[in-house]
Every structure is written in C-alpha cells, then in structure tokens.
Design a protein around this motif. Structure first.
Motif, PDB file in Angstrom:
ATOM      1  N   SER A 192     104.499  16.679  60.982  1.00  0.00           N
ATOM      2  CA  SER A 192     105.834  16.713  61.569  1.00  0.00           C
ATOM      3  C   SER A 192     106.006  17.800  62.619  1.00  0.00           C
ATOM      4  CB  SER A 192     106.888  16.926  60.471  1.00  0.00           C
ATOM      5  OG  SER A 192     106.788  15.950  59.464  1.00  0.00           O
TER       6      SER A 192
ATOM      7  N   LEU B 155     112.224  19.394  57.146  1.00  0.00           N
ATOM      8  CA  LEU B 155     111.440  18.525  58.017  1.00  0.00           C
ATOM      9  C   LEU B 155     112.343  17.629  58.855  1.00  0.00           C
ATOM     10  CD1 LEU B 155     108.689  17.224  55.537  1.00  0.00           C
ATOM     11  CD2 LEU B 155     108.550  19.189  57.084  1.00  0.00           C
TER      12      LEU B 155
ATOM     13  N   ALA C 249     110.022  13.302  65.557  1.00  0.00           N
ATOM     14  CA  ALA C 249     110.249  12.189  64.653  1.00  0.00           C
ATOM     15  C   ALA C 249     111.359  11.295  65.179  1.00  0.00           C
ATOM     16  CB  ALA C 249     110.617  12.713  63.263  1.00  0.00           C
TER      17      ALA C 249
ATOM     18  N   ILE D  39     111.727  14.571  59.084  1.00  0.00           N
ATOM     19  CA  ILE D  39     111.629  13.314  58.356  1.00  0.00           C
ATOM     20  C   ILE D  39     111.996  13.561  56.896  1.00  0.00           C
ATOM     21  CG2 ILE D  39     109.847  12.403  59.892  1.00  0.00           C
ATOM     22  CD1 ILE D  39     107.795  13.040  57.654  1.00  0.00           C
TER      23      ILE D  39
ATOM     24  N   ARG E 282     110.779  13.298  53.126  1.00  0.00           N
ATOM     25  CA  ARG E 282     109.578  13.150  52.300  1.00  0.00           C
ATOM     26  C   ARG E 282     109.894  13.495  50.859  1.00  0.00           C
ATOM     27  NH1 ARG E 282     105.841  17.065  49.363  1.00  0.00           N
ATOM     28  NH2 ARG E 282     104.389  15.558  48.459  1.00  0.00           N
TER      29      ARG E 282
ATOM     30  N   VAL F 249     106.692   9.846  60.966  1.00  0.00           N
ATOM     31  CA  VAL F 249     106.971  10.758  62.075  1.00  0.00           C
ATOM     32  C   VAL F 249     107.303   9.979  63.345  1.00  0.00           C
ATOM     33  CG1 VAL F 249     105.947  12.505  63.594  1.00  0.00           C
ATOM     34  CG2 VAL F 249     105.631  12.662  61.123  1.00  0.00           C
TER      35      VAL F 249
END
Length: 342
Positions: free
Chosen positions: A150, A296, A2, A298, A300, A115
């Motif tokens: 991811s 993760l 990412a 990222i 979310r 991502v």
C-alpha cells in the motif's frame, strides 16, 4: 495509490497456507454466506485446494473460475468465485515449500488487486511466517506485507484486534519482550494513537472514540515504585493527546482494564506490548476475533488465529473468526464508500 472502494466491489481473500485451516474456513464461510449476510468475496487461486478442503468438512462447494474480480458478485450466489489458475496439492497438516509459494502468490495478487481498487477489501488467510521466509517472504508478518503493498511505512500500519467484547492495539508487536522498554517512546504513543482514533472514526463510525492506554509496569508503575515509564513517557504522551482533543485515558493498570465493568468505559485499549493486548482478546473472543490493519488506504482484515496445522482437514476448526473478518471487511469498505451509516 489505492482506488476508492465501492459497495459493489467484492472482497479478495488470500488462501493462507494450504496445509492449514485457511482453505476449509474460506469454504465454510461461503457455505454460510446467506445465513451470515456476507458481502460477495472471491478466493485468489487454489480452486482444487478449496474443493478438497471443503470435502474434508463435508461441504458441497461449487467453484467457478473467474478472470477478474468484477465477475465475482454475479457468481457468488451459486458458487465460490476463484480468480486465476494458481493451485497446488491439498495436504492438511503437512506444510511444505510448494504450499508456501502458493500462499505467497495468493497474498501478493490479492494485495495488488485491492491496492489497485479492483477489490473493495482484502482478507488474508493464516500463514506460517517461518515457511514463507523460505520462499522469499521478508516482512515480519502480513500486516507489514500489506503496508508495503500500500506504500505505507510499517510504523504507520497499526494492528488492531477486534471482537464482540473487546478491541485492543499492541503498541509494540513482533519483538522480544526484552526490547519493549527501549521501543516505547513518547512519539510512538502519539503516532499510533492518532492512527487508531482516525481509523475508528473513518472505518467504524466512532466519531470520538474513547481510547484507554495501559501502563507498562505492574499497577501502572504505582507512582514510580515499579518503574518510571508511566511517569516519564506514557503520562506525558497522554496529556499531549488530550490537548489535541482526543478522548484518551491512562496510564491504566492492565491487570484490571479488561474486566467486564471496565470495558464499558472505552472503545479500544492501546497496550504496551503484544501479549498484553492479545491475551485478553483471545480469551474473550477467540472464535470471533479479527486482526484489522489501521492506517492503510485499503481495508485489510484477517481471522485472529494461526494456521492450526494440528487440526487442519479434521472438521474441527471454527469458521467464526473468518466469517467475522469477512463481515468486518465488508462493513469497513462500505463505510468508506459512504454506503453504510455510522
């Protein structure tokens, strides 16, 4: 891998099922953007769906089509940016396979963009998993879908429900209650708690979060009289986590843990199964609850409610949870980018 988010990057929002409340709540959140201080966001597809959903709530929704996420911030002040030509019919309360395909395509593209680092975070609209399964959706839920996108193992993507009054994490999630006892292990408690502690420090500015861990059985087993999982699995895991320097308490009786005076003593409750975690958060924070995935690369988030087909298009559904999900996504992305103080 990412890309690293920057404060200027907009948030990607997937539509959710177009027959549900997702589109109208996206429109309502955009209409409240200034009052709520929301960071710029864009919807992935569904321009006509969004216009029609907004009309069902008597919202005047100007829409501007954009070719890339980078165009969203400049447009956001005067119109809802919508990326791409993905679209469909707006039939509130009448889910079908065409709508499921639009929902899955929107989710897939929003995840890819986030991502790739083109969006600062992803907020996922509510879906109906049974309908998506008919068009190729194979994951248990959106948490696992975004984890796959991811490159993160499902076991390391941790669901946290967060609201103004409470944060909870279910140790086991989408499985039959009869399976819970076999799934709870010493290693699972260690892994999930470590992910929670690291994420609360990184994304929520809690340098040393206080984590309360529930028991599995009534009264946390009552010294083995009502089950031995607390003695043989949960308590040893808690001792190991404390030895690592984490601020962990338990096993705590779940029937008392969520009282107002108890909630002052911890930052998050790690619960043994789905309903043990979700009943209190939905009772206390139903219209402001956010589902956030920890662990993760990222950010979310998602509103902590479903498609609500029964009230879609009737100007009944509250946009509070969607607004809270957008706000949390923006704050977490900014904190990762170093633009928000703890």
């Amino acid at each position: 891998m990412a890309g690293a988010p920057s404060p200027e990057q907009p948030i990607a929002v997937s539509l959710g099922d177009p027959a549900g409340v997702g589109p109208e709540l996206i429109a309502a959140a955009w209409a409240a953007r200034e009052e709520q201080g929301l960071a710029p966001f864009f919807a992935v597809g569904g321009a006509e769906v969004l216009r029609a959903a907004a009309a069902s709530r008597r919202i005047d929704l100007p829409v501007v089509l954009i070719d890339s996420p980078a165009q969203a911030p400049a447009a956001f002040g005067t119109a809802l940016p919508v990326l791409g030509s993905l679209d469909g019919a707006y039939r509130p309360g009448k889910p079908d396979e065409d709508g499921a395909r639009l929902a899955l395509a929107s989710l897939s593209q929003a995840a890819r963009l986030t991502v790739a680092g083109e969006a600062g975070a992803i907020v996922t609209g509510p879906i109906a998993k049974s309908h998506l399964a008919k068009v190729g959706f194979t994951q248990p839920g959106q948490t696992e879908f975004v984890a796959d996108a991811s490159g993160v193992a499902h076991s390391d993507a941790v669901m946290m429900l967060a609201g103004p009054n409470l944060r909870t994490v279910p140790l086991t999630v989408h499985c039959a209650l009869s399976e819970v006892f076999a799934r709870i292990t010493h290693d699972l408690i260690l892994r999930r708690t470590r992910v929670v502690a690291a994420a609360l420090a990184r994304d929520f500015g809690l340098e040393r979060p206080r984590i309360a861990i529930t028991g599995l059985n009534p009264h946390a087993g009552e010294d083995g009289r009502m089950g031995r999982e607390e003695i043989e699995i949960i308590a040893p895991a808690i001792a190991a986590l404390r030895a690592e320097g984490l601020d962990v308490s338990g096993p705590r009786p779940a029937d008392a843990l969520f009282a107002a005076h108890e909630r002052k003593g911890y930052d998050v409750a790690l619960c043994m199964y789905h309903d043990q975690a979700l009943i209190p958060i939905k009772t206390l924070d139903f219209d402001a609850g956010v589902n956030v995935t920890l662990g993760l690369p990222i950010v979310r988030t998602s509103p902590d409610h479903g498609t609500a087909f029964g009230i879609a298009g009737q100007n009944i559904a509250s946009p509070g949870a969607m607004i809270a999900a957008l706000r949390m996504a923006g704050e977490c992305a900014a904190r990762r980018a170093g633009a928000l103080a703890s």
